[in-house]
Write a protein that holds these residues in place. Structure first.
Motif, PDB file in Angstrom:
ATOM      1  N   ASP A   3       0.930  -1.355   0.017  1.00  0.00           N
ATOM      2  CA  ASP A   3      -0.012   0.168  -0.135  1.00  0.00           C
ATOM      3  C   ASP A   3       0.777   1.223   0.055  1.00  0.00           C
ATOM      4  O   ASP A   3       0.564   2.188  -0.854  1.00  0.00           O
ATOM      5  N   LYS A   4       1.957   1.210   0.904  1.00  0.00           N
ATOM      6  CA  LYS A   4       2.704   2.473   1.102  1.00  0.00           C
ATOM      7  C   LYS A   4       3.765   2.876  -0.301  1.00  0.00           C
ATOM      8  O   LYS A   4       3.569   4.030  -0.815  1.00  0.00           O
ATOM      9  N   TYR A  55      -0.498   1.991  17.323  1.00  0.00           N
ATOM     10  CA  TYR A  55       0.698   1.233  17.283  1.00  0.00           C
ATOM     11  C   TYR A  55       1.675   0.848  18.386  1.00  0.00           C
ATOM     12  O   TYR A  55       1.849  -0.038  18.809  1.00  0.00           O
TER      13      TYR A  55
HETATM   14  O1  LIG Z   1      -0.759   1.672   8.773  1.00  0.00           O
HETATM   15  P1  LIG Z   1      -0.249   0.283   8.477  1.00  0.00           P
HETATM   16  O2  LIG Z   1       1.146   0.179   8.195  1.00  0.00           O
HETATM   17  O3  LIG Z   1      -0.639  -0.725   9.503  1.00  0.00           O
HETATM   18  O4  LIG Z   1      -0.954  -0.110   6.982  1.00  0.00           O
HETATM   19  C1  LIG Z   1      -2.436  -0.588   7.025  1.00  0.00           C
HETATM   20  C2  LIG Z   1      -2.455  -0.967   5.611  1.00  0.00           C
HETATM   21  O5  LIG Z   1      -2.346  -0.358   4.511  1.00  0.00           O
HETATM   22  C3  LIG Z   1      -3.995  -1.669   5.598  1.00  0.00           C
HETATM   23  O6  LIG Z   1      -4.279  -2.462   4.522  1.00  0.00           O
END
Ligand SMILES: O=P(O)(O)OC[C@H](O)CO
Length: 190
Positions: A80-81, A180
């Protein structure tokens, strides 16, 4: 059964299909940047929607066929990133959002990738982070909505919704990172 079909079936296991979908999202990052550079926003929307679909499908198949893995948990958010960083930089290039906001997002994404790399479980994405990614996708699409797909009035409204969504995305980007790091138990395995 035909031997070739049997071999193909053996090769197309669910983990391979799931990781293949995730990797295809990474690969879409390059044509997406090229379409933006050529101001071909119609094709850009088409490609980014396909990328969004792969994001939905890899998670769906992983849950449905119980193929969640630490590798997948790390690869999926990274894909995604890699996919979204190009269009985000483009938003700055087009003066649609401030540079400092994109700097904050990119820094957060790098930091969480680093945090996740140290997790044996893969650090599965939290619900909040999934919303964050959805808002990132939505704001990029709405801010870069093709001019041909509406009147000046409707495009203006679409862009304004995109701009508003961008700030929600920024808020979720930062708050999900804080959760997180300081509240790791809230991360969900899905
Ligand atoms: O924020 P993150 O790194 O956990 O990324 C979340 C994901 O892109 C969800 O699919």
């Amino acid at each position: 059964m035909n031997k070739r079909i049997m071999n193909a079936k053996r090769f197309m296991t669910w983990p391979r299909i799931i990781n293949g979908l995730t990797i295809s999202r990474i690969l879409l990052g390059l044509p997406i940047i090229i379409t933006l550079k050529n101001y071909n926003n119609e094709v850009f929307i088409f490609l980014i929607l396909i990328a969004g679909l792969t994001d939905y499908l890899d998670g769906y198949f992983a849950r449905k066929y119980d193929h969640k893995s630490a590798f997948g948990a790390k690869l999926d958010p990274l894909a995604d990133k890699i996919l979204l960083i190009g269009p985000m930089i483009w938003l700055v290039h087009e003066n649609l959002v401030p540079l400092w906001a994109i700097w904050l997002i990119i820094s957060r994404e790098l930091l969480i990738t680093c945090w996740r790399s140290g997790k044996t479980s893969g650090g599965p994405a939290s619900i909040q982070a999934k919303y964050k990614t959805t808002f990132q996708f939505a704001s990029i699409i709405l801010l870069l909505w093709p001019k041909k797909w509406g009147t000046i009035y409707t495009i203006n409204i679409i862009n304004k919704i995109g701009y508003f969504s961008f700030w929600i995305a920024l808020f979720l980007t930062l708050s999900s990172a804080i959760n997180y790091i300081f509240n790791q138990k809230e991360a969900h395995q899905n």
